[in-house]
Design a protein around this motif. Structure first.
Motif, PDB file in Angstrom:
ATOM      1  N   ARG A   1       0.843  -1.196   0.000  1.00  2.00           N
ATOM      2  CA  ARG A   1       0.000   0.000   0.000  1.00  2.00           C
ATOM      3  C   ARG A   1       0.871   1.237   0.000  1.00  2.00           C
ATOM      4  N   GLY A   2       0.568   2.184  -0.869  1.00  3.04           N
ATOM      5  CA  GLY A   2       1.352   3.412  -0.946  1.00  3.04           C
ATOM      6  C   GLY A   2       1.747   3.733  -2.376  1.00  3.04           C
ATOM      7  N   PRO A   3       2.286   4.911  -2.597  1.00  4.06           N
ATOM      8  CA  PRO A   3       2.710   5.302  -3.955  1.00  4.06           C
ATOM      9  C   PRO A   3       3.823   4.413  -4.470  1.00  4.06           C
ATOM     10  N   ARG A   4       3.918   4.312  -5.773  1.00  4.60           N
ATOM     11  CA  ARG A   4       4.885   3.411  -6.390  1.00  4.60           C
ATOM     12  C   ARG A   4       5.864   4.144  -7.314  1.00  4.60           C
ATOM     13  N   ASP A   5       6.087   5.412  -7.081  1.00  4.48           N
ATOM     14  CA  ASP A   5       7.088   6.132  -7.856  1.00  4.48           C
ATOM     15  C   ASP A   5       8.366   6.249  -7.044  1.00  4.48           C
ATOM     16  N   SER A   6       9.477   6.213  -7.742  1.00  2.00           N
ATOM     17  CA  SER A   6      10.776   6.263  -7.069  1.00  2.00           C
ATOM     18  C   SER A   6      11.621   7.366  -7.690  1.00  2.00           C
ATOM     19  N   PHE A   7      12.736   7.663  -7.037  1.00  2.05           N
ATOM     20  CA  PHE A   7      13.639   8.688  -7.532  1.00  2.05           C
ATOM     21  C   PHE A   7      14.296   8.233  -8.836  1.00  2.05           C
ATOM     22  N   ASN A   8      14.819   9.231  -9.562  1.00  2.00           N
ATOM     23  CA  ASN A   8      15.386   9.008 -10.878  1.00  2.00           C
ATOM     24  C   ASN A   8      16.831   9.463 -10.898  1.00  2.00           C
ATOM     25  N   GLU A   9      17.615   8.941 -11.854  1.00  5.19           N
ATOM     26  CA  GLU A   9      19.009   9.364 -11.978  1.00  5.19           C
ATOM     27  C   GLU A   9      19.139  10.827 -12.376  1.00  5.19           C
ATOM     28  N   VAL A  10      18.150  11.370 -13.047  1.00  4.28           N
ATOM     29  CA  VAL A  10      18.149  12.804 -13.373  1.00  4.28           C
ATOM     30  C   VAL A  10      17.640  13.554 -12.152  1.00  4.28           C
ATOM     31  N   VAL A  11      18.518  14.308 -11.515  1.00  6.86           N
ATOM     32  CA  VAL A  11      18.194  14.875 -10.209  1.00  6.86           C
ATOM     33  C   VAL A  11      17.048  15.876 -10.290  1.00  6.86           C
ATOM     34  N   ARG A  12      16.857  16.515 -11.435  1.00  6.93           N
ATOM     35  CA  ARG A  12      15.754  17.474 -11.568  1.00  6.93           C
ATOM     36  C   ARG A  12      14.405  16.762 -11.510  1.00  6.93           C
ATOM     37  N   PHE A  13      14.338  15.534 -12.006  1.00  9.28           N
ATOM     38  CA  PHE A  13      13.107  14.765 -11.868  1.00  9.28           C
ATOM     39  C   PHE A  13      12.839  14.447 -10.402  1.00  9.28           C
ATOM     40  N   SER A  14      13.903  14.147  -9.670  1.00 11.05           N
ATOM     41  CA  SER A  14      13.757  13.804  -8.257  1.00 11.05           C
ATOM     42  C   SER A  14      13.283  15.007  -7.441  1.00 11.05           C
ATOM     43  N   THR A  15      13.863  16.183  -7.700  1.00 10.05           N
ATOM     44  CA  THR A  15      13.400  17.377  -6.979  1.00 10.05           C
ATOM     45  C   THR A  15      11.956  17.715  -7.336  1.00 10.05           C
ATOM     46  N   ALA A  16      11.572  17.448  -8.596  1.00 10.26           N
ATOM     47  CA  ALA A  16      10.184  17.707  -8.994  1.00 10.26           C
ATOM     48  C   ALA A  16       9.221  16.779  -8.262  1.00 10.26           C
ATOM     49  N   LEU A  17       9.625  15.525  -8.031  1.00 10.39           N
ATOM     50  CA  LEU A  17       8.769  14.593  -7.298  1.00 10.39           C
ATOM     51  C   LEU A  17       8.565  15.048  -5.860  1.00 10.39           C
ATOM     52  N   ILE A  18       9.590  15.642  -5.264  1.00 15.38           N
ATOM     53  CA  ILE A  18       9.438  16.175  -3.905  1.00 15.38           C
ATOM     54  C   ILE A  18       8.579  17.430  -3.921  1.00 15.38           C
ATOM     55  N   ARG A  19       8.819  18.316  -4.875  1.00 14.22           N
ATOM     56  CA  ARG A  19       8.015  19.539  -4.987  1.00 14.22           C
ATOM     57  C   ARG A  19       6.529  19.218  -5.174  1.00 14.22           C
ATOM     58  N   ARG A  20       6.251  18.148  -5.877  1.00 16.39           N
ATOM     59  CA  ARG A  20       4.862  17.772  -6.129  1.00 16.39           C
ATOM     60  C   ARG A  20       4.129  17.456  -4.824  1.00 16.39           C
ATOM     61  N   ARG A  21       4.864  16.943  -3.839  1.00 17.49           N
ATOM     62  CA  ARG A  21       4.253  16.551  -2.579  1.00 17.49           C
ATOM     63  C   ARG A  21       4.354  17.630  -1.500  1.00 17.49           C
ATOM     64  N   VAL A  22       5.392  18.435  -1.540  1.00 17.08           N
ATOM     65  CA  VAL A  22       5.605  19.459  -0.516  1.00 17.08           C
ATOM     66  C   VAL A  22       5.298  20.818  -1.128  1.00 17.08           C
ATOM     67  N   ARG A  23       4.081  21.241  -0.990  1.00 15.04           N
ATOM     68  CA  ARG A  23       3.672  22.538  -1.550  1.00 15.04           C
ATOM     69  C   ARG A  23       3.753  23.586  -0.452  1.00 15.04           C
ATOM     70  N   ASP A  24       4.974  23.820  -0.034  1.00 16.79           N
ATOM     71  CA  ASP A  24       5.230  24.704   1.101  1.00 16.79           C
ATOM     72  C   ASP A  24       6.269  25.734   0.676  1.00 16.79           C
ATOM     73  N   THR A  25       5.973  26.999   0.934  1.00 15.70           N
ATOM     74  CA  THR A  25       6.915  28.051   0.555  1.00 15.70           C
ATOM     75  C   THR A  25       8.200  27.993   1.367  1.00 15.70           C
TER      76      THR A  25
END
Length: 531
Positions: A168-192
């Motif tokens: 149970r839980g999301p099934r996406d993981s980090f990527n070798e392209v670091v910009r994709f990884s930061t985007a995955l975190i930004r998608r979840r943390v919508r905090d200034t």
């Protein structure tokens, strides 16, 4: 000349040679020439013998321009459509008597139809941007270079986690392209207050490393310590986050890991909300999380998606599995070889009957089987997926059965080795389970030499070492040795989510409260009243 003096002089020579090498790594000057031909000639001189560097010279009206990029790292469509086409076709925007400065400003602010551009005033910075996948635009009679963002790295897309599966839980993981990884975190943390700080580590590789934290939750002392350790890294290249982990860890001789790594995005985001720091490295699909404690290594993100009593039982099972994977073999050797009187009579007779005719001692049995198991495990990792699984299962069954039938190994030892192997797989953190497997061999050797006394002594040494171990200033056995009473509710036993209102020890003291909850009197009775 004394030995100490020789060592000092040798260190001084090494330090001086490192300074000279550091100067050689800066292979570009700061100054940008006014003439575009001089700039391009200097660029060809610095980056000579590189056939993947594309230089396109053209004219925008009467002004000579040139784009420079590395083939394979850029999006050519953006360069052709939004840069070169605009500069070559939209020439009617230029007046006949336009000055050179006005032409540069017109190109920068009117003709470039891209969203991310930047003026660069240093050749060294421009070449670094070029090597990172950006496009450089040179304009004649200008001592500035325009950097256009056109990165388009080869990547394998967002995939499921491999080593941290969950029901149970999301099934996406980090990527070798670091910009994709930061985007995955930004998608979840919508905090200034989320901070994403970029560092470039490696004198030659200039690897992108991102330090991510929530500004008002993170402990400033921990953040400063992480920044200080990262700033001290001086190495040719950072190839993977594991190199950073080894360079910033607290104790290089501690067999237990003090830095957590994960490929799950939700695990990293949960760590950010706890006040911890996430380190993302380019070319790596794993995120480092600091600080880390014993409790964080036995926890899994799925624990918070299931009900509290299920998660509590599973966590207790993992702790039991961790102890079992590390100590079971040694305990059996110490009891059967030195103090067999502690074994119940019926069980002792059964063990003696299974060992009848076995020509080697108990500890050699354990070492042989454990060695073969680790060999099969390593071979299975290096083979393709289906073949590796087949080798691991079939190889283990065949070797174990053949060894028992040949009378070399007793059946009870095969059962014990299989139990410890299964227990090690129950640990969510792979690096923590490897440490348990290493300590298993230490227990076998010590218990074979000292028996039950060795078992107790080694256990006390390990516990004492863990008590004094820290991860970036946080006790490794926290909250059990830090006496943070509020953290007990989410260490081994997990209370219901409505009671997890405070953040753990990692967070700043000003941001301990993360949830305000006021329970209604009774849901069932409330429903009856409505009816």
């Amino acid at each position: 000349m004394g030995f100490i003096e020789i060592i000092k002089r040798r260190k001084e020579r090494v330090r001086n040679s490192q300074k000279k090498e550091t100067k050689e790594y800066i292979c570009a000057q700061e100054k940008i020439y006014i003439s575009i031909d001089d700039n391009l000639n200097y660029l060809r001189e610095v980056l000579n013998d590189n056939d993947d560097i594309v230089i396109r010279e053209f004219f925008a009206a009467d002004i000579k321009c040139a784009t420079v990029f590395i083939d394979g790292l850029v999006n050519r469509e953006i360069i052709d459509r939004d840069v070169i086409k605009h500069l070559m076709v939209e020439v009617q925007l230029f007046d006949k008597n336009i000055s050179q400065n006005e032409a540069y400003s017109k190109i920068l602010n009117t003709l470039l139809a891209t969203s991310d551009i930047k003026e660069v005033t240093s050749f060294k910075d421009a070449i670094l941007d070029l090597l990172c996948g950006e496009t450089l635009l040179f304009i004649d009679k200008s001592d500035k270079i325009i950097r256009i963002s056109t990165r388009n790295f080869p990547n394998r897309g967002i995939q499921q986690p491999i080593s941290e599966n969950a029901v149970r839980g999301p099934r996406d993981s980090f990527n070798e392209v670091v910009r994709f990884s930061t985007a995955l975190i930004r998608r979840r943390v919508r905090d200034t207050r989320l901070r994403v700080k970029n560092l470039k580590l490696g004198r030659r590789s200039k690897t992108d490393v991102y330090l991510i934290y929530v500004d008002d939750i993170v402990d400033r002392d921990i953040l400063n310590e992480v920044n200080q350790r990262l700033s001290k890294i001086d190495i040719d290249a950072i190839m993977e986050s594991g190199m950073i982990e080894q360079l910033i860890e607290d104790d290089i001789f501690c067999l237990f890991p003090t830095i957590q790594h994960t490929e799950r995005v939700d695990t990293a985001v949960a760590a950010l909300y706890e006040g911890r720091i996430v380190i993302l490295t380019d070319n790596t699909n794993l995120a480092l999380i600091v600080p880390a404690t014993f409790a964080t290594f036995i926890q899994h993100s799925e624990d918070y998606y299931e009900r509290w009593h299920i998660a509590t039982v599973i966590r207790i099972l993992r702790v039991f599995a961790a102890v079992l994977a590390m100590t079971l073999q040694g305990f059996y050797i110490s009891i059967s070889s030195f103090t067999p009187s502690m074994i119940p009579p019926d069980l002792g007779l059964f063990i003696a009957a299974t060992r009848e005719g076995v020509p080697i001692p108990v500890f050699l049995e354990a070492l042989f089987l454990e060695f073969m198991l680790e060999l099969l495990r390593e071979a299975g990792l290096r083979l393709p997926g289906p073949i590796g699984q087949t080798i691991g299962i079939v190889g283990g069954l065949i070797i174990g059965q053949a060894a028992v039938q040949a009378g070399i190994i007793s059946p009870i030892m095969v059962i014990l080795v299989a139990t410890t192997a299964i227990a090690s797989f129950a640990i969510p953190a792979y690096n923590f389970s490897i440490s348990l497997r290493l300590f298993k061999f230490v227990y076998i050797l010590v218990c074979a030499a000292l028996g039950l006394y060795g078992f107790i002594l080694l256990s006390l040494i390990i516990i004492g070492n863990l008590v004094k171990t820290k991860s970036f200033g946080i006790p490794y056995l926290s909250p059990f040795v830090s006496f943070e009473i509020l953290d007990y509710k989410d260490a081994i036993v997990r209370l219901p989510t409505r009671y997890l209102w405070s953040r753990p020890i990692f967070a700043s003291t000003q941001q301990k409260i993360r949830m305000l909850y006021e329970r209604t009197p009774d849901y069932a009775s409330a429903g009856e009243d409505k009816r």
